[in-house]
Design an enzyme around this catalytic site. Structure first.
Site, PDB file in Angstrom:
ATOM      1  N   GLU A  96       0.810  -1.207   0.000  1.00 34.54           N
ATOM      2  CA  GLU A  96       0.000   0.000   0.000  1.00 34.54           C
ATOM      3  C   GLU A  96       0.848   1.264   0.000  1.00 34.54           C
ATOM      4  O   GLU A  96       1.945   1.297   0.555  1.00 34.54           O
ATOM      5  CB  GLU A  96      -0.936  -0.019   1.217  1.00 34.54           C
ATOM      6  CG  GLU A  96      -1.972  -1.117   1.054  1.00 34.54           C
ATOM      7  CD  GLU A  96      -2.990  -1.209   2.179  1.00 34.54           C
ATOM      8  OE1 GLU A  96      -4.139  -1.497   1.885  1.00 34.54           O
ATOM      9  OE2 GLU A  96      -2.621  -0.986   3.343  1.00 34.54           O
ATOM     10  N   CYS A 120       6.333  -5.591  15.649  1.00 31.60           N
ATOM     11  CA  CYS A 120       5.931  -4.635  16.688  1.00 31.60           C
ATOM     12  C   CYS A 120       4.515  -4.989  17.114  1.00 31.60           C
ATOM     13  O   CYS A 120       3.654  -5.268  16.264  1.00 31.60           O
ATOM     14  CB  CYS A 120       6.001  -3.200  16.170  1.00 31.60           C
ATOM     15  SG  CYS A 120       7.669  -2.722  15.682  1.00 31.60           S
ATOM     16  N   CYS A 123       1.268  -2.989  15.611  1.00 30.48           N
ATOM     17  CA  CYS A 123       1.241  -2.606  14.195  1.00 30.48           C
ATOM     18  C   CYS A 123       0.567  -3.702  13.371  1.00 30.48           C
ATOM     19  O   CYS A 123       0.918  -4.873  13.480  1.00 30.48           O
ATOM     20  CB  CYS A 123       2.667  -2.392  13.695  1.00 30.48           C
ATOM     21  SG  CYS A 123       2.751  -1.991  11.944  1.00 30.48           S
ATOM     22  N   GLY A 164       6.875  -2.212   6.048  1.00 28.20           N
ATOM     23  CA  GLY A 164       8.253  -2.682   5.993  1.00 28.20           C
ATOM     24  C   GLY A 164       9.235  -1.814   6.742  1.00 28.20           C
ATOM     25  O   GLY A 164       8.912  -0.727   7.206  1.00 28.20           O
ATOM     26  N   SER A 196      12.025   6.238   8.019  1.00 28.88           N
ATOM     27  CA  SER A 196      11.642   5.920   9.392  1.00 28.88           C
ATOM     28  C   SER A 196      12.106   4.508   9.724  1.00 28.88           C
ATOM     29  O   SER A 196      11.889   3.575   8.956  1.00 28.88           O
ATOM     30  CB  SER A 196      10.119   6.014   9.527  1.00 28.88           C
ATOM     31  OG  SER A 196       9.720   5.660  10.829  1.00 28.88           O
ATOM     32  N   SER A 218      11.343   5.204  15.354  1.00 25.44           N
ATOM     33  CA  SER A 218      10.129   4.783  16.050  1.00 25.44           C
ATOM     34  C   SER A 218      10.503   4.339  17.449  1.00 25.44           C
ATOM     35  O   SER A 218      10.935   3.209  17.656  1.00 25.44           O
ATOM     36  CB  SER A 218       9.480   3.624  15.283  1.00 25.44           C
ATOM     37  OG  SER A 218       9.050   4.084  14.021  1.00 25.44           O
TER      38      SER A 218
HETATM   39  N1  SAH Z   1       9.421   0.071  10.061  1.00 25.57           N
HETATM   40  C1  SAH Z   1       9.575   1.502  10.047  1.00 25.57           C
HETATM   41  C2  SAH Z   1       8.600   2.155   9.089  1.00 25.57           C
HETATM   42  C3  SAH Z   1       7.143   2.121   9.518  1.00 25.57           C
HETATM   43  S1  SAH Z   1       6.690   3.738   9.882  1.00 25.57           S
HETATM   44  C4  SAH Z   1       9.420   2.032  11.469  1.00 25.57           C
HETATM   45  O1  SAH Z   1       9.118   1.257  12.341  1.00 25.57           O
HETATM   46  O2  SAH Z   1       9.698   3.206  11.694  1.00 25.57           O
HETATM   47  C5  SAH Z   1       5.135   3.598  10.577  1.00 25.57           C
HETATM   48  C6  SAH Z   1       5.049   4.254  11.936  1.00 25.57           C
HETATM   49  O3  SAH Z   1       3.734   4.028  12.477  1.00 25.57           O
HETATM   50  C7  SAH Z   1       6.024   3.654  12.922  1.00 25.57           C
HETATM   51  O4  SAH Z   1       6.455   4.610  13.843  1.00 25.57           O
HETATM   52  C8  SAH Z   1       5.148   2.630  13.591  1.00 25.57           C
HETATM   53  O5  SAH Z   1       5.681   2.190  14.816  1.00 25.57           O
HETATM   54  C9  SAH Z   1       3.852   3.396  13.747  1.00 25.57           C
HETATM   55  N2  SAH Z   1       2.693   2.526  13.960  1.00 25.57           N
HETATM   56  C10 SAH Z   1       2.592   1.201  13.718  1.00 25.57           C
HETATM   57  N3  SAH Z   1       1.377   0.748  14.049  1.00 25.57           N
HETATM   58  C11 SAH Z   1       0.687   1.804  14.503  1.00 25.57           C
HETATM   59  C12 SAH Z   1      -0.654   1.970  14.966  1.00 25.57           C
HETATM   60  N4  SAH Z   1      -1.512   0.945  15.010  1.00 25.57           N
HETATM   61  N5  SAH Z   1      -1.025   3.206  15.321  1.00 25.57           N
HETATM   62  C13 SAH Z   1      -0.174   4.249  15.244  1.00 25.57           C
HETATM   63  N6  SAH Z   1       1.080   4.149  14.804  1.00 25.57           N
HETATM   64  C14 SAH Z   1       1.510   2.939  14.441  1.00 25.57           C
END
Ligand code: SAH
Length: 366
Positions: A96, A120, A123, A164, A196, A218
């Site tokens: 996406e 995580c 997520c 990813g 990120s 993150s």
């Molecule tokens: N893998 C990379 C890129 C993903 S960025 C990273 O972890 O940074 C997407 C961001 O949204 C990350 O900070 C992730 O932790 C956050 N995220 C993931 N699931 C989420 C959720 N359900 N609600 C809000 N933020 C979320």
């Protein structure tokens, strides 16, 4: 019958890569400059239309090469103008891409892998499991497609915050970053391209080999005990190592650069005033901005978003310590296009993965 050699996809090749390609054809390297402009600035994929290339070269390219972006499976528009595309990839996978128009900018959020292996606990991409890395063509192809479909709203910012972990796919993310920065392609300033990471320390150290960009980390928790439960990668690269890598990264940047720390606000898990104070201390000795992200729910998660009151209190504590802290406005949630809601279609998925995630999430809540 003689086998037909597969065509070389020129999408995703950096300027240097294209120069090498043209040299291999016995052509002058400056052809690369022409091609970059045709592909990324004019959006042309048909070599026959590239009128400043010789007739002979055009014919040769038609035979041997192609410019092939991923295919769009679906396009959804949110009431707030956000657009989400589902892109199909060879082998039945899909990723996406999300376009987020705002008054002063238009941001494209792109994916770097099909699924994710970091698991995580909050997520939804993690629940899908991991299938494979995207190629540079599939990464920059998301920008190419969105650019064609967003009319006069030009993409001003690109964030690698989709599906990813970009720093686990630097081989392919690298050329895409070069094309985003390259004047003959998208020509975006360093601060308008954000990578990120969930905290892949060797990847942060490797970033200096690539064109300068903005870094977002993150974080989501101010101490190892909590962070390891939310971001399992923390067991491999705990907070002290992550912070040391951030400082090494900043040393190699110009003095104005700061790092954005993302912090998803989860009710009763990481949103206490004590957590805010710990975070404030943790970030006190580096140029940091904090981006508080309201937790976006998805089916099967036991987590909830922090209350507005708690988010504001948390933000206030950070600000009182002199930190810049913003609350990210949730966009496109009516089409599941918000952070952490991108799922695509990952064929290697097993239901087990989902159960494991739910169990880890419940432990984090306990
Ligand atoms: N893998 C990379 C890129 C993903 S960025 C990273 O972890 O940074 C997407 C961001 O949204 C990350 O900070 C992730 O932790 C956050 N995220 C993931 N699931 C989420 C959720 N359900 N609600 C809000 N933020 C979320």
């Amino acid at each position: 019958m003689a086998e037909v050699a597969p065509k070389t996809n020129l999408l995703g090749m950096s300027r240097e890569g294209l120069e090498r390609y043209f040299s291999s054809l016995g052509e002058k390297p400056f052809r690369a400059r022409q091609l970059l402009q045709w592909i990324y600035q004019r959006g042309v994929t048909d070599f026959a239309l590239m009128t400043d290339l010789s007739q002979k070269l055009r014919e040769r390219l038609v035979e041997a090469a192609e410019i092939r972006p991923p295919e769009i499976l679906s396009e959804q528009k949110s009431a707030d103008g956000t657009i989400k595309w589902l892109l199909s990839l060879p082998g039945g996978n899909a990723v996406e891409t999300v376009f987020i128009p705002e008054p002063d900018r238009a941001t494209l959020c792109i994916s770097s892998q099909v699924g994710c292996m970091l698991n995580c606990t909050f997520c939804s991409t993690a629940m899908q499991g991991f299938s494979r890395n995207l190629s540079a063509a599939e990464i920059i192809g998301q920008v190419w497609l969105a650019d064609r479909r967003t009319g006069d709203r030009r993409i001003s910012n690109v964030v690698l915050m989709g599906m990813g972990e970009p720093l686990l796919n630097l081989d392919q993310v690298g050329p895409a970053l070069e094309l985003l920065r390259e004047d003959l392609a998208y020509g975006l300033a360093a601060r308008r391209v954000t990578v990120s990471t969930a905290g892949v320390v060797p990847g942060i150290d490797a970033l200096h080999e690539f064109p300068p960009i903005a870094l977002a980390v993150s974080l989501h928790a101010p101490n190892d005990a909590l962070r390891s439960r939310l971001v399992p990668l923390n067991r491999k690269y705990p907070i002290a190592e992550l912070m040391a890598a951030c400082k090494r990264y900043l040393k190699g940047c110009n003095s104005k650069q700061s790092i954005t720390f993302e912090y998803t606000m989860i009710d009763g898990v990481n949103d206490s005033p004590e957590a805010a104070r710990q975070l404030r201390r943790l970030l006190s000795d580096l140029p940091a901005k904090v981006n508080l992200i309201p937790f976006n729910p998805y089916p099967g998660t036991p987590f909830h978003c922090s209350s507005n009151e708690n988010m504001l209190k948390f933000q206030e504590i950070l600000r009182a310590g002199g930190l810049i802290a913003t609350v990210r406005r949730t966009r496109g949630d009516d089409i599941d296009a918000a952070c952490g809601q991108l799922v695509g279609k990952v064929l290697s998925t097993s239901q087990r993965r989902m159960l494991v995630q739910q169990q880890l999430a419940r432990q984090a809540l306990a």
